[in-house]
Structure formats: C-alpha cells, structure tokens
Design a protein around this motif. Structure first.
Motif, PDB file in Angstrom:
ATOM      1  N   THR A  14       0.850  -1.183   0.000  1.00  0.00           N
ATOM      2  CA  THR A  14       0.000   0.000   0.000  1.00  0.00           C
ATOM      3  C   THR A  14       0.887   1.235   0.000  1.00  0.00           C
ATOM      4  O   THR A  14       2.114   1.123   0.037  1.00  0.00           O
ATOM      5  CB  THR A  14      -0.968  -0.014   1.210  1.00  0.00           C
TER       6      THR A  14
ATOM      7  N   GLY B 298     -10.399   4.490   5.951  1.00  0.00           N
ATOM      8  CA  GLY B 298     -11.133   4.623   4.694  1.00  0.00           C
ATOM      9  C   GLY B 298     -10.637   5.787   3.869  1.00  0.00           C
ATOM     10  O   GLY B 298      -9.588   6.360   4.118  1.00  0.00           O
ATOM     11  N   THR B 299     -11.423   6.141   2.890  1.00  0.00           N
ATOM     12  CA  THR B 299     -11.045   7.141   1.905  1.00  0.00           C
ATOM     13  C   THR B 299     -11.357   8.566   2.347  1.00  0.00           C
ATOM     14  O   THR B 299     -12.252   8.784   3.149  1.00  0.00           O
ATOM     15  CB  THR B 299     -11.741   6.853   0.556  1.00  0.00           C
TER      16      THR B 299
ATOM     17  N   CYS C 163      -9.046  11.859  -2.280  1.00  0.00           N
ATOM     18  CA  CYS C 163      -8.453  10.669  -2.898  1.00  0.00           C
ATOM     19  C   CYS C 163      -9.154  10.273  -4.208  1.00  0.00           C
ATOM     20  O   CYS C 163      -8.564   9.550  -5.022  1.00  0.00           O
ATOM     21  CB  CYS C 163      -8.512   9.477  -1.945  1.00  0.00           C
TER      22      CYS C 163
ATOM     23  N   ASN D 252      -5.238   5.662  -6.158  1.00  0.00           N
ATOM     24  CA  ASN D 252      -6.074   5.402  -4.985  1.00  0.00           C
ATOM     25  C   ASN D 252      -6.398   3.924  -4.771  1.00  0.00           C
ATOM     26  O   ASN D 252      -6.641   3.505  -3.654  1.00  0.00           O
ATOM     27  CB  ASN D 252      -7.335   6.269  -4.968  1.00  0.00           C
ATOM     28  N   ARG D 253      -6.388   3.106  -5.794  1.00  0.00           N
ATOM     29  CA  ARG D 253      -6.645   1.668  -5.590  1.00  0.00           C
ATOM     30  C   ARG D 253      -5.551   1.029  -4.736  1.00  0.00           C
ATOM     31  O   ARG D 253      -5.821   0.118  -3.965  1.00  0.00           O
ATOM     32  CB  ARG D 253      -6.744   0.945  -6.922  1.00  0.00           C
TER      33      ARG D 253
ATOM     34  N   CYS E 115      -3.762   2.640  -2.398  1.00  0.00           N
ATOM     35  CA  CYS E 115      -3.915   3.150  -1.028  1.00  0.00           C
ATOM     36  C   CYS E 115      -5.138   2.580  -0.324  1.00  0.00           C
ATOM     37  O   CYS E 115      -5.123   2.368   0.878  1.00  0.00           O
ATOM     38  CB  CYS E 115      -4.079   4.664  -1.036  1.00  0.00           C
ATOM     39  N   LEU E 116      -6.207   2.380  -1.083  1.00  0.00           N
ATOM     40  CA  LEU E 116      -7.501   2.084  -0.477  1.00  0.00           C
ATOM     41  C   LEU E 116      -7.867   0.606  -0.504  1.00  0.00           C
ATOM     42  O   LEU E 116      -9.014   0.256  -0.283  1.00  0.00           O
ATOM     43  CB  LEU E 116      -8.587   2.921  -1.163  1.00  0.00           C
TER      44      LEU E 116
ATOM     45  N   ILE F  21     -11.417  -1.394   6.029  1.00  0.00           N
ATOM     46  CA  ILE F  21     -11.772  -0.291   6.924  1.00  0.00           C
ATOM     47  C   ILE F  21     -11.936  -0.832   8.339  1.00  0.00           C
ATOM     48  O   ILE F  21     -12.602  -1.837   8.556  1.00  0.00           O
ATOM     49  CB  ILE F  21     -13.053   0.413   6.445  1.00  0.00           C
TER      50      ILE F  21
END
Length: 153
Positions: A9, A26-27, A31, A37-38, A40-41, A45
């Motif tokens: 990540t 979460g986002t 972002c 972002n894929r 990182c996210l 959660i």
C-alpha cells in the motif's frame, strides 16, 4: 508470516517507519481523482496494520500527504477484543456485536469497544488470551481474544 499476508500500500512518507501501526479509516474525498487510490484504499476499513518494510522507488505525489507517499509492505494485525466466553474458541467465526455497556470509565471499555469496528464485522478468533481483567459491572461472562477480519468490509 505467510507471503500471502503481505499487502503493498502507500502511506505518507512521514509515517513510513518499520513497526508503525495504524488503523485504516477509509477514503478521503481528495483521494477520488488520484490514479493511485486503488493501491492506497485496498485495505479493510477498521483493521489494524503494521508496516513490515519500505519499498524502494522513492516518493510519489499525494493530494493528502504534503510530503508525498511511498510504497510499504504491511500485514493486518490481530485486534484484541472481548467476546462472549461461550464463543471464545480458537478458529471460530464470530460477528462483532459491541458489548451493551456504557461504563466508559471501566478499565476494559477499550477492549469491549475496539476502535474502528462496526456491528456486523466478521472475524476469526486467532487466539484466546484468557479472562477479562477485573470484574464486569454488567455481569457479562467475557474473555479477551485476538481476532482477524475474515471478510472484507
């Protein structure tokens, strides 16, 4: 640790230190337009992660982190929480139900209400650590367990 437990990540360069732990919340709205972002996210959660290594490749621009982000390898770490004693069996699947208790001054409040968890989250009991310390004011029969998320949120 199995290789499949490792997740790559991105994290802020100021936070990227081996051994650091964080709970993924979460986002952020900023972002959404980011093409990375894929990466990182892709975390769960409410789950807790530990940074095991920092990947080579330098720093990348980020809308959130003023000093940019870098790639890291993380593993999801077990969450310590209270569970009903009858469900405290290593390997069992449980659904998180917060303990019905509002004694926020209790020494066990944090274990009974772990940060980031939502009613209905699914977990597997990894280890039963033992009896809850002290006395439960509500009279519940609880044990302390380490759990890992068994399904993505």
């Amino acid at each position: 640790m199995e290789e499949s437990d490792t997740i790559i990540t991105l994290i802020g360069t100021k936070l990227a230190k081996i051994g650091n732990e964080f709970i993924f919340r979460g986002t952020a709205k900023d972002c959404e337009p980011c093409k990375l972002n894929r990466t990182c996210l892709g975390l769960n959660i409410g789950s807790k992660y530990r940074i095991n290594s920092i990947r080579k490749g330098g720093k990348l621009e980020c809308f959130i982190h003023d000093c940019g982000v870098c790639a890291v390898e993380v593993i999801e770490t077990p969450i310590r929480m209270s569970i009903e004693a009858r469900k405290a069996i290593r390997g069992s699947k449980i659904v998180y139900e917060p303990v019905a208790c509002n004694y926020s001054s209790c020494e066990n409040y944090g274990i009974c209400h772990p940060s980031g968890l939502i009613r209905g989250d699914k977990f597997t009991v990894v280890e039963v650590a033992g009896e809850m310390p002290g006395h439960c004011r509500r009279g519940y029969s609880l044990k302390v367990a380490e759990v890992k998320r068994s399904e993505r949120s």
